[in-house]
Scaffold this motif. Sequence first.
Motif, mmCIF file in Angstrom:
data_model
loop_
_atom_site.group_PDB
_atom_site.id
_atom_site.type_symbol
_atom_site.label_atom_id
_atom_site.label_comp_id
_atom_site.label_asym_id
_atom_site.label_seq_id
_atom_site.Cartn_x
_atom_site.Cartn_y
_atom_site.Cartn_z
ATOM 1 N N PRO A 129 14.313 60.889 50.597
ATOM 2 C CA PRO A 129 14.273 60.584 52.023
ATOM 3 C C PRO A 129 14.888 59.244 52.530
ATOM 4 O O PRO A 129 14.535 58.578 51.734
ATOM 5 N N LEU A 130 15.598 59.018 53.452
ATOM 6 C CA LEU A 130 16.228 57.656 53.857
ATOM 7 C C LEU A 130 15.446 57.166 54.549
ATOM 8 O O LEU A 130 15.101 56.787 55.897
ATOM 9 N N ASP A 131 14.199 56.438 54.114
ATOM 10 C CA ASP A 131 13.275 55.690 54.548
ATOM 11 C C ASP A 131 13.333 54.247 54.406
ATOM 12 O O ASP A 131 13.839 53.533 55.544
ATOM 13 N N MET A 132 13.298 53.762 53.470
ATOM 14 C CA MET A 132 13.947 52.290 53.180
ATOM 15 C C MET A 132 12.883 51.413 53.453
ATOM 16 O O MET A 132 12.975 50.029 53.634
ATOM 17 N N ILE A 145 17.789 54.903 62.066
ATOM 18 C CA ILE A 145 18.768 53.955 62.579
ATOM 19 C C ILE A 145 20.196 54.653 62.648
ATOM 20 O O ILE A 145 21.198 54.537 63.365
ATOM 21 N N LEU A 146 20.142 55.402 61.528
ATOM 22 C CA LEU A 146 21.549 56.256 61.343
ATOM 23 C C LEU A 146 21.664 57.576 62.346
ATOM 24 O O LEU A 146 22.774 57.778 62.958
ATOM 25 N N ALA A 147 20.784 57.897 62.968
ATOM 26 C CA ALA A 147 20.436 58.754 64.059
ATOM 27 C C ALA A 147 20.635 58.240 65.503
ATOM 28 O O ALA A 147 21.271 58.881 66.347
ATOM 29 N N SER A 148 20.281 57.041 65.505
ATOM 30 C CA SER A 148 20.324 56.543 66.906
ATOM 31 C C SER A 148 21.383 55.189 67.236
ATOM 32 O O SER A 148 21.563 55.156 68.400
ATOM 33 N N VAL A 220 16.650 47.637 57.995
ATOM 34 C CA VAL A 220 15.268 48.185 58.392
ATOM 35 C C VAL A 220 14.161 47.138 58.168
ATOM 36 O O VAL A 220 13.235 47.266 58.918
ATOM 37 N N ASN A 221 14.379 46.149 57.145
ATOM 38 C CA ASN A 221 13.248 45.428 56.904
ATOM 39 C C ASN A 221 13.270 43.935 57.574
ATOM 40 O O ASN A 221 12.596 42.959 57.106
ATOM 41 N N GLU A 222 14.675 43.852 58.196
ATOM 42 C CA GLU A 222 14.746 42.508 58.895
ATOM 43 C C GLU A 222 14.809 41.311 57.569
ATOM 44 O O GLU A 222 14.112 40.361 57.793
#
Length: 301
Positions: A129-132, A145-148, A220-222
């Motif tokens: 899953p693309l969690d990261m 992020i990829l969706a929005s 994702v994690n800044e």
Amino acid sequence: MERPLDQTVIHRPVLLDEAVSMLRVSAGGVYMDGTLGLGGHTREILRRSAPDGRVVAFEWDEMAIEQAIINVGEYRSRLTVVRRNFAEIDQGLQDVGRDRVDGILIDIGLSSLQLDYGERGFSFKADEPLDMRMDRRRKTTAADILASARERELADIFYYYGEEKQSRRIAAAIIEARKKVPLRRAGQLAELVARAIPAKYHPPRIHVATKVFQALRIAVNEELKNLATILDKAADHLTVGGRICVISFHSLEDRIVKRKLIENEQFSPVTKKTISPTEAEIRQNPRSRSARLRVAELLLS
């Protein structure tokens, strides 16, 4: 379901002797490991600071904390774990009743735990899953992020965080693909990137999606924001003569480390050039190849 851990596979701290030696660890000292990870650097700091040295270790990956406590072994009584990112150094040290430490070590790289276990999509080698998220308490995942994100936002993420020259082409392909099906798994994204970039632009030595995955993880994690923050705050929490040692793995990180340590007049660089792994270490642990260590010493508090 998360796979069981294999300590012999995951426990490979990078630049171990170089980093801990540069930290100038001594008995009775108190040191901050800003990235506990699997506990490799922390264990060595505790070993060298025996019998009464202590480590305050920051880590926001709960799975890593559980494994690190096991790996630290007989030294765990001198370890205090703070479940925060190192950028939260002010509050984290306050939480454990400390203001300053005698040295700070930060290893910004991903651990083998995150790459090989945990099923969070950090790597394209498994269709996860693309969690990261390094900290699952955070809300936004890579899939979110990829969706929005808008096309330009995606292109900027890939360009600025991954230095991906084909960023616009990849962003456009994602926008088209998500109209048909959500991008939720690492395999989907890796295949999309491979199709979006013409074969003649595929890099010869790394997977074509490597920079895209790196960029998403940073977003994702800044990660770059957090790195800049700890470098700005470190001087406020070091004793005079204390050192900060930072291990980075790509040019984006290293440029920030170099600039921040040079700009801060409270620090004196200990290393004019970065320290790299030996050929022997690279043979034993190929993932260490790109590691770079910079060290600075606090002159004024």
